[in-house]
Design a protein around this motif. Sequence first.
Motif, PDB file in Angstrom:
ATOM      1  N   ILE A 145       0.833  -1.203   0.000  1.00 54.99           N
ATOM      2  CA  ILE A 145       0.000   0.000   0.000  1.00 54.99           C
ATOM      3  C   ILE A 145       0.875   1.263   0.000  1.00 54.99           C
ATOM      4  O   ILE A 145       0.690   2.179  -0.805  1.00 54.99           O
ATOM      5  N   LEU A 146       1.852   1.304   0.894  1.00 55.88           N
ATOM      6  CA  LEU A 146       2.676   2.504   1.023  1.00 55.88           C
ATOM      7  C   LEU A 146       3.699   2.649  -0.097  1.00 55.88           C
ATOM      8  O   LEU A 146       4.192   3.755  -0.351  1.00 55.88           O
ATOM      9  N   SER A 147       4.024   1.539  -0.764  1.00 51.41           N
ATOM     10  CA  SER A 147       5.028   1.611  -1.839  1.00 51.41           C
ATOM     11  C   SER A 147       4.573   2.498  -2.999  1.00 51.41           C
ATOM     12  O   SER A 147       5.393   2.968  -3.786  1.00 51.41           O
ATOM     13  N   LYS A 148       3.281   2.760  -3.085  1.00 54.38           N
ATOM     14  CA  LYS A 148       2.754   3.611  -4.148  1.00 54.38           C
ATOM     15  C   LYS A 148       2.871   5.099  -3.814  1.00 54.38           C
ATOM     16  O   LYS A 148       2.534   5.952  -4.631  1.00 54.38           O
ATOM     17  N   PHE A 149       3.337   5.391  -2.598  1.00 48.25           N
ATOM     18  CA  PHE A 149       3.438   6.782  -2.157  1.00 48.25           C
ATOM     19  C   PHE A 149       4.872   7.053  -1.707  1.00 48.25           C
ATOM     20  O   PHE A 149       5.235   6.751  -0.559  1.00 48.25           O
ATOM     21  N   ASN A 151       7.686   3.552   5.621  1.00 46.08           N
ATOM     22  CA  ASN A 151       7.479   2.188   5.136  1.00 46.08           C
ATOM     23  C   ASN A 151       8.708   1.316   5.412  1.00 46.08           C
ATOM     24  O   ASN A 151       8.603   0.166   5.852  1.00 46.08           O
ATOM     25  N   SER A 152       9.890   1.870   5.201  1.00 42.50           N
ATOM     26  CA  SER A 152      11.135   1.135   5.418  1.00 42.50           C
ATOM     27  C   SER A 152      11.285   0.728   6.885  1.00 42.50           C
ATOM     28  O   SER A 152      11.663  -0.410   7.195  1.00 42.50           O
ATOM     29  N   TYR A 153      10.950   1.638   7.797  1.00 41.38           N
ATOM     30  CA  TYR A 153      11.106   1.329   9.221  1.00 41.38           C
ATOM     31  C   TYR A 153      10.026   0.364   9.715  1.00 41.38           C
ATOM     32  O   TYR A 153      10.249  -0.382  10.676  1.00 41.38           O
ATOM     33  N   LEU A 154       8.863   0.358   9.083  1.00 36.64           N
ATOM     34  CA  LEU A 154       7.861  -0.654   9.423  1.00 36.64           C
ATOM     35  C   LEU A 154       8.397  -2.049   9.114  1.00 36.64           C
ATOM     36  O   LEU A 154       8.154  -3.011   9.851  1.00 36.64           O
ATOM     37  N   THR A 155       9.163  -2.153   8.030  1.00 33.53           N
ATOM     38  CA  THR A 155       9.767  -3.439   7.657  1.00 33.53           C
ATOM     39  C   THR A 155      10.923  -3.795   8.584  1.00 33.53           C
ATOM     40  O   THR A 155      11.018  -4.929   9.076  1.00 33.53           O
ATOM     41  N   GLN A 156      11.811  -2.836   8.845  1.00 33.89           N
ATOM     42  CA  GLN A 156      12.978  -3.103   9.691  1.00 33.89           C
ATOM     43  C   GLN A 156      12.587  -3.527  11.108  1.00 33.89           C
ATOM     44  O   GLN A 156      13.227  -4.394  11.702  1.00 33.89           O
ATOM     45  N   THR A 157      11.541  -2.915  11.635  1.00 30.95           N
ATOM     46  CA  THR A 157      11.106  -3.227  13.000  1.00 30.95           C
ATOM     47  C   THR A 157      10.130  -4.405  13.038  1.00 30.95           C
ATOM     48  O   THR A 157       9.719  -4.838  14.121  1.00 30.95           O
ATOM     49  N   LYS A 158       9.757  -4.914  11.860  1.00 27.05           N
ATOM     50  CA  LYS A 158       8.805  -6.019  11.703  1.00 27.05           C
ATOM     51  C   LYS A 158       7.390  -5.656  12.160  1.00 27.05           C
ATOM     52  O   LYS A 158       6.554  -6.530  12.373  1.00 27.05           O
ATOM     53  N   LEU A 159       7.140  -4.355  12.277  1.00 26.22           N
ATOM     54  CA  LEU A 159       5.772  -3.916  12.556  1.00 26.22           C
ATOM     55  C   LEU A 159       4.859  -4.190  11.369  1.00 26.22           C
ATOM     56  O   LEU A 159       3.650  -4.363  11.526  1.00 26.22           O
ATOM     57  N   LYS A 192      -4.653  13.965   5.915  1.00 23.95           N
ATOM     58  CA  LYS A 192      -5.480  13.470   4.810  1.00 23.95           C
ATOM     59  C   LYS A 192      -5.624  11.945   4.896  1.00 23.95           C
ATOM     60  O   LYS A 192      -4.895  11.271   5.620  1.00 23.95           O
ATOM     61  N   SER A 193      -6.588  11.451   4.119  1.00 22.16           N
ATOM     62  CA  SER A 193      -6.792  10.006   4.009  1.00 22.16           C
ATOM     63  C   SER A 193      -5.904   9.473   2.882  1.00 22.16           C
ATOM     64  O   SER A 193      -5.797  10.094   1.819  1.00 22.16           O
ATOM     65  N   VAL A 194      -5.264   8.330   3.125  1.00 22.93           N
ATOM     66  CA  VAL A 194      -4.361   7.750   2.130  1.00 22.93           C
ATOM     67  C   VAL A 194      -4.986   6.532   1.450  1.00 22.93           C
ATOM     68  O   VAL A 194      -5.020   6.443   0.225  1.00 22.93           O
ATOM     69  N   LYS A 195      -5.504   5.592   2.243  1.00 23.05           N
ATOM     70  CA  LYS A 195      -6.047   4.349   1.681  1.00 23.05           C
ATOM     71  C   LYS A 195      -6.965   3.692   2.698  1.00 23.05           C
ATOM     72  O   LYS A 195      -6.669   3.676   3.881  1.00 23.05           O
ATOM     73  N   GLN A 196      -8.097   3.174   2.227  1.00 26.82           N
ATOM     74  CA  GLN A 196      -8.995   2.409   3.097  1.00 26.82           C
ATOM     75  C   GLN A 196      -9.479   1.135   2.420  1.00 26.82           C
ATOM     76  O   GLN A 196      -9.769   1.142   1.220  1.00 26.82           O
ATOM     77  N   ILE A 197      -9.487   0.050   3.165  1.00 26.96           N
ATOM     78  CA  ILE A 197     -10.264  -1.141   2.822  1.00 26.96           C
ATOM     79  C   ILE A 197     -11.273  -1.224   3.954  1.00 26.96           C
ATOM     80  O   ILE A 197     -10.919  -1.514   5.095  1.00 26.96           O
ATOM     81  N   GLU A 198     -12.512  -0.925   3.656  1.00 25.47           N
ATOM     82  CA  GLU A 198     -13.517  -0.636   4.680  1.00 25.47           C
ATOM     83  C   GLU A 198     -13.562  -1.668   5.796  1.00 25.47           C
ATOM     84  O   GLU A 198     -13.661  -2.870   5.556  1.00 25.47           O
TER      85      GLU A 198
END
Length: 422
Positions: free
Chosen positions: A26-30, A37-45, A149-155
Motif C-alpha cells: 500500500i505505502l510503496s505507491k506513495f 514504510n522502510s522502518y515498518l519493515t525493519q522493526t517487523k511492525l 489526509k486520508s491515504v487508503k482504506q479497505i472498509e
Amino acid sequence: MGALHIFLFTLMSITISIHAHNITEILSKFPEYSEFNSYLTQTKLADEINSRQTITVLALTNGAMSDVVGKHPLSVIKNVLSLHILLDYFDSTKLHKISDGTTLSTTLYQTTGNANGNLGSVNITDLKGGKVGFGSAVSHSPLASTYTKSVKQIEYNISVLEISSPIIAPGILTAPAPSASDFNITAALEKAGCKTFASLLVQSGVLKTYQTAIATGLTVFAPNDEAFKGAKVPDLNKLKSAEVVSLLQYHAVPSYTPIGTLKTKKDPISTLATNGASKYDLSASTAGDQVTLDTGVDSSRIASTVIDSTPFCIFTVDSVLLPEELFGKSPSPAPGPAPETSPAPTPEGASPGPAPEASSPSPMVSPPAPPTSSPAGAPADAPAADSENSTAKKNAGNVNAPTLLKVLLTVSVSVIVSVYLS
C-alpha cells in the motif's frame, strides 16, 4: 440448513481473504512515505499490521520521520511507530463523528509489555473546524499532531491516514532501551512466573548460549512454572545432560521474531537446537490473535509477552515444548478389536450340504421418467436442450450436498472476484 450455514461461512472466509492487506505494498505507491514504510519493515511492525483484521495506520511523511530517525536506536523507533498503529478502524468520516468529541484508542505499543497505564494509548480529539488532533493518552499530554489526509482504506479492515507529526508519549524517547548485552534474562523470566525454566537455564549452562545469541537476535518461548507440572512432561532427571541442553535450546529461536512475524510464518521455524540433520524445528499457527506452537509431539499457545524490544523478545507458553527428536511423534490411537461373529445355526434335521452358488443381485432399475411435453411455442428442433434437461432431472436425486456446495462456491467466488476486479 447445515449446507447453507457452511456456504455462508465459506463466503465470509472468502471475503476476509480477499480483504487481506499488505501495508508494504500500500505505502510503496506513495514515495512520500518511503522512510516510514522502510522502518515498518525493519522493526517487523509490517508483519503485525498485515496479520490483523482491523487496524489503522497513522502514516508519517519523510519530513516528519526526520524528528525520530537518526537520533534514536531501532528499539526506540519501533516503540514510537507502535503508537501510530491503532487497534481499531478510523477513517475520515469516523474521525469527525467521535462521540463526545474525544476518544482513546489502544495501539500496538500497549501489547509489547513496555507500556504502563495509558502509555500505550492515543488520544483522538475532534478540534472542530475540520481539524482532528492526536496525542498521548497520558494526562496533560499535548495534541501535537493533526489529521492531514486520508491515504487508503479497505472498509472496516485497514485505514491509512496521514498525520502531521509523530505522536510522542512521555519518556518514550528518553527511557533507556534494554541493552542486549546487559539485559538480565533470568530476572525477567522469574518476574514472569518462569522460575523453573530460569533455574534450568543456569544449571545447564544454556543461559550463556542465550546471552551470546541475544545481540544478533533471539526469541524465547519460556514455559511457566505450572507447565512443568503437566502430565506429559518427562522426568528431566532421567534425561542425559546433552538432551536437557537440546530441550532448553529448543525453546529459543536465533532471530528476532515478534508475535506479528510468528503469525505470518508458514514454513517450519528453526531453533537454537537445530543442527544439521537434527531439525529440532517447530511450526506456528494462528487463530484470531492467538498463536499456537506445534512441535509434532504436542502444542502450546503463546500466553503473554514478557518483553519485545528489538532485537530480542521473550514470550511465556503454557506447555513445555517437546521436540520429536527427543520424544518421538505423538502416538496414533490403536485400532479397536474386530467384532466377534458367531456362525449361523444350522436348522434342525438339515444335513449340511454344499453352499448354493451366490448369484449377483440384479441391479435396481429406476422407473423411466414420465414424458414431458414441450411448452407452447418452444422450437421442435432443439433436441440437445431437451436431452440436457432430461438428464438433469434424472440425476437431480444423485447430486449430494458437497457437490452442490462446490458448484455454489465456484460460482460465488467467480462473482466476488469479478466484482473486485471490475
